[in-house]
Design a protein around this motif. Sequence first.
Motif, short mmCIF file in Angstrom:
data_model
loop_
_atom_site.label_atom_id
_atom_site.label_comp_id
_atom_site.label_asym_id
_atom_site.label_seq_id
_atom_site.Cartn_x
_atom_site.Cartn_y
_atom_site.Cartn_z
N VAL A 133 71.38 -66.29 -9.23
CA VAL A 133 72.22 -67.66 -9.62
C VAL A 133 73.14 -68.18 -8.51
N MET A 134 73.56 -66.93 -7.66
CA MET A 134 75.12 -67.62 -7.14
C MET A 134 74.78 -68.56 -6.51
N GLU A 135 73.63 -68.20 -5.03
CA GLU A 135 73.29 -68.42 -3.92
C GLU A 135 72.27 -69.14 -3.98
N GLU A 136 71.45 -70.24 -5.66
CA GLU A 136 70.53 -71.40 -5.07
C GLU A 136 70.38 -71.77 -6.51
N THR A 137 71.44 -72.07 -7.38
CA THR A 137 71.89 -73.08 -7.98
C THR A 137 73.41 -72.69 -7.88
N PRO A 138 73.96 -74.50 -9.29
CA PRO A 138 75.20 -74.95 -8.82
C PRO A 138 75.62 -74.13 -10.20
N HIS A 139 75.78 -73.18 -10.29
CA HIS A 139 76.10 -72.33 -12.13
C HIS A 139 76.46 -71.69 -11.85
N ALA A 147 67.49 -68.12 -18.16
CA ALA A 147 67.44 -67.13 -16.86
C ALA A 147 66.12 -65.86 -16.12
N GLU A 148 65.45 -65.87 -17.63
CA GLU A 148 63.85 -65.19 -17.26
C GLU A 148 62.87 -66.85 -16.29
N LYS A 149 62.97 -67.52 -17.08
CA LYS A 149 61.62 -68.35 -16.24
C LYS A 149 62.63 -68.59 -14.84
N PHE A 150 63.40 -68.84 -14.78
CA PHE A 150 64.40 -68.89 -13.03
C PHE A 150 64.23 -67.96 -12.22
N ALA A 151 63.88 -66.25 -13.17
CA ALA A 151 63.68 -65.69 -12.19
C ALA A 151 62.15 -65.29 -11.64
N TYR A 152 60.74 -65.75 -12.49
CA TYR A 152 59.67 -66.21 -11.74
C TYR A 152 59.27 -67.01 -10.77
N GLU A 153 60.14 -68.03 -11.11
CA GLU A 153 60.85 -69.38 -10.26
C GLU A 153 61.51 -68.99 -8.77
N GLN A 154 61.56 -67.28 -8.88
CA GLN A 154 62.58 -67.15 -8.16
C GLN A 154 61.76 -66.34 -6.85
N GLY A 155 60.57 -65.34 -7.91
CA GLY A 155 59.33 -64.62 -7.19
C GLY A 155 59.82 -63.01 -8.36
N PHE A 156 60.29 -62.53 -8.87
CA PHE A 156 60.42 -61.95 -9.66
C PHE A 156 59.60 -61.58 -10.78
N GLN A 157 59.09 -60.55 -10.71
CA GLN A 157 57.47 -60.07 -11.46
C GLN A 157 57.66 -59.68 -12.89
N LYS A 158 57.19 -59.75 -13.67
CA LYS A 158 57.64 -59.48 -15.47
C LYS A 158 56.95 -58.15 -15.21
N GLU A 159 57.68 -57.31 -15.96
CA GLU A 159 57.78 -56.22 -16.95
C GLU A 159 57.85 -55.51 -17.97
#
Length: 331
Positions: A133-139, A147-159
């Motif tokens: 969030v700090m490095e890839e968004t203006p927010h 936040a969860e959707k953003f995580a998946y877009e960044q390659g994080f896996q659902k657990e």
Amino acid sequence: MQRRKFLKNSSLTTAGLLSVPVLASCKDENKAPETVPPIQAVKPIAVCTWNFGNATAKAWEVLNSGGSALDAVEQGVMIEEADVTNETVGKGGRPDRDGNVTLDACIMDKDGNCGSVVYLQNIAHPISVARKVMEETPHIILAGKGAEKFAYEQGFQKEDLLTESTRKQYQEWLKTSKYETTINIENHDTIGMLAIDANGDIAGACTTSGMAYKVAGRVGDSPIIGAGLYVDNEVGGATATGVGEEVIRTVGSFLIVELMRQGMSPQEACEVGVKRIMKKNEGRKDFQIGFLAINKNGETGGYCVHPGFTYREYSENGHENRQVSSFYQKS
């Protein structure tokens, strides 16, 4: 005549007084001025709330190999996020009263950049999402499903973050549905970490699964910049653990850093931070707060409401778990 005599005596007295420092200065003019030796800065160094030695060991590994403070704090707290036996952070954290594990985290670098996620589900490493969030968004803050959707877009896996242990505990809790906060580590809900790298730069991270069986949607101080964590590269950093609502009310970590800016030591600043909270909760004894701080020189300090809070410190001077003093003493 008396007036003249008084003035004459006064003049002689004044001259005598003036002559003392003048003579002294003449006598010592060739003497080298005294100098106060500078404080020897301790760096690199990593500290974290509670006795999470594996986390500080990982942070030290990064720092000792020349890594940045930012990488050190992220990788350090990730150790606890991945440890399913730690039931207050990351995977294996205890759920809210609806049975969902929801995670909060924030991170802050030497330049004042920061990122945060709140009420994040199904992702084991919220601290790494916060860094994205700090490095890839203006927010600065992303919440919940966004936040969860953003995580998946960044390659994080659902657990699935519930473990067999926490699932059974939750089922047992449902029998009474009683909500209470324990005083120390059993439900402390946070690992906060601060580090200074070889360049003298400071970073911090804070991550939690929040209070066990909290109201769904509750967010504490841990992901709130200025409350659960704050870093100022010119001064130092601070982080908090315990009942986050009380830390938020005083913007605790920011307060401590500002007190250090005014000249207080980390120890003094942490004590003032806790006492500020207790002034607003006079006579109340049913909660714990612990503050941890580090200044630019690598000096550290901590203070808490009840005995029991500790912090881990790793530097070239060694690796130890430090007990801290408290507002209430042992009975």
